[in-house]
Design an enzyme around this catalytic site. Sequence first.
Site, PDB file in Angstrom:
ATOM      1  N   SER A  16       8.632  20.333  -5.360  1.00 29.52           N
ATOM      2  CA  SER A  16       8.598  19.165  -4.338  1.00 29.52           C
ATOM      3  C   SER A  16      10.276  19.896  -4.319  1.00 29.52           C
ATOM      4  CB  SER A  16       8.959  17.633  -4.735  1.00 29.52           C
ATOM      5  OG  SER A  16       7.333  18.219  -5.377  1.00 29.52           O
ATOM      6  N   SER A 249      14.688  17.443 -15.648  1.00 25.74           N
ATOM      7  CA  SER A 249      14.487  17.322 -14.826  1.00 25.74           C
ATOM      8  C   SER A 249      15.184  16.942 -14.117  1.00 25.74           C
ATOM      9  CB  SER A 249      12.918  15.871 -14.624  1.00 25.74           C
ATOM     10  OG  SER A 249      13.933  14.920 -15.346  1.00 25.74           O
ATOM     11  N   LYS A 250      14.661  17.112 -12.552  1.00 27.46           N
ATOM     12  CA  LYS A 250      15.873  16.708 -11.539  1.00 27.46           C
ATOM     13  C   LYS A 250      16.058  15.248 -11.812  1.00 27.46           C
ATOM     14  CE  LYS A 250      13.919  20.513  -8.839  1.00 27.46           C
ATOM     15  NZ  LYS A 250      12.618  20.003  -7.345  1.00 27.46           N
ATOM     16  N   GLN A 251      15.382  14.104 -11.863  1.00 24.79           N
ATOM     17  CA  GLN A 251      15.751  12.976 -12.694  1.00 24.79           C
ATOM     18  C   GLN A 251      16.364  12.662 -13.043  1.00 24.79           C
ATOM     19  OE1 GLN A 251      11.192  11.317 -12.971  1.00 24.79           O
ATOM     20  NE2 GLN A 251      11.638  10.803 -10.673  1.00 24.79           N
TER      21      GLN A 251
END
Length: 302
Positions: A16, A249-251
Site C-alpha cells: 500500500s 509498521s508505517k502506522q
Amino acid sequence: MNPRPPPLYVGRFAPSPTGPLHAGSLVAALASWLDARAHGGRWLVRIEDVDTPRCVPGAEAEILSQLDQLGLRPDVPPLRQSERGALYQAALDRLQQDGMAYPCACTRQQIVAANSARGLLPSRHAELVYPGTCRPENGGLHDRRARSWRLHLPAAALVDWHDRRLGAQRQAVDRAVGDFVLRRADGLWAYQLAVVVDDAAQGVTHVVRGEDLADNTARQILLQRALGLPTPRYLHTPLVRAADGEKLSKQHGAPALHLSDPAATLATAGAVLGLTVPRDRSVRAWLDRAILAWRAAHAAPD
C-alpha cells in the site's frame, strides 16, 4: 499420454503506498520474490491504493525505486487497484444477484452497542464482529439509509486451510468476524473484495505475505468460493517487531529502509526468513545464493 504440466507459478507483492518500504515490508517482498524465482514463476507488483485517504503522494514511486535498488523487479509493469473499480463493482453485482450480499445501515458505534447488549465487549486487536442486524432475514435496513455492503455468510462458515509455513489453519468466520464489508460506508472498496478479485484476474497461484494478514485468509477463501474463483496456495512470513513487541509498521512510525548498502539490507531481511546467506557486496550475487537457499528450505509449492 503425457501428463499435464503443472500450472505456471504466479506470485505477487502488494504494498500500500502509505509510505516507503520498511524492514517488515521488505521481508514479505523478498520472500514472495524468492518463492517465485525458486520455482521458475512470474513475480508481480500490485499497488494496493484502493484506500485513497491513507495513500501518500510519491510513496508509490519511492516503493518501486526501493525494490529496483534491491534487485526485486517485477516481470510486468505494476497494476494499481485505484484503476480497477469496474471489476470490483462487477463482482459485487454478481454477489447481489446471487443473494450473497446485502446493504447495511449500521455504524461502528451501533455495532459495538449491539454486541455489548449481548455481552460481547471489543478487545484490542480483535475484529469487531458484526451481529447481523441488517441481514434480510432480520428485517433488512429497518427503513434506514444503506451505508455499506456486506457478504451474507453461508450457514457453514468454518474454513480450513493450509499455510505452507504455519501448517493447518481453521477459522469460524461467522463467530470471529461475522458478515464482513465488501464496500465501505465512504464508498471505497474493501480490501477483502479487491484482493480476491485482483488475485484471480492476475492469475495469482501462490500468495506469500506477512503473518499479520493470515487472519484475512479465511474471509478471502469464502469470497473466492462465492465468486467461483480459484484459491491460491498461501505462505505467511515471520513479522519484524519493534522494541516494544508490536509489529513494525508505517502506522507506528517504522523508519524507511537504509539502502546505502542494498546487499546488507537484503541479508538482514533474509536472516528473518531463516536464510543463512552471508552478506555480499553484489546484490545480484546475494540474490542468486538466496534463491538456492530458499529452494533448499522450501519444498515445491504444489
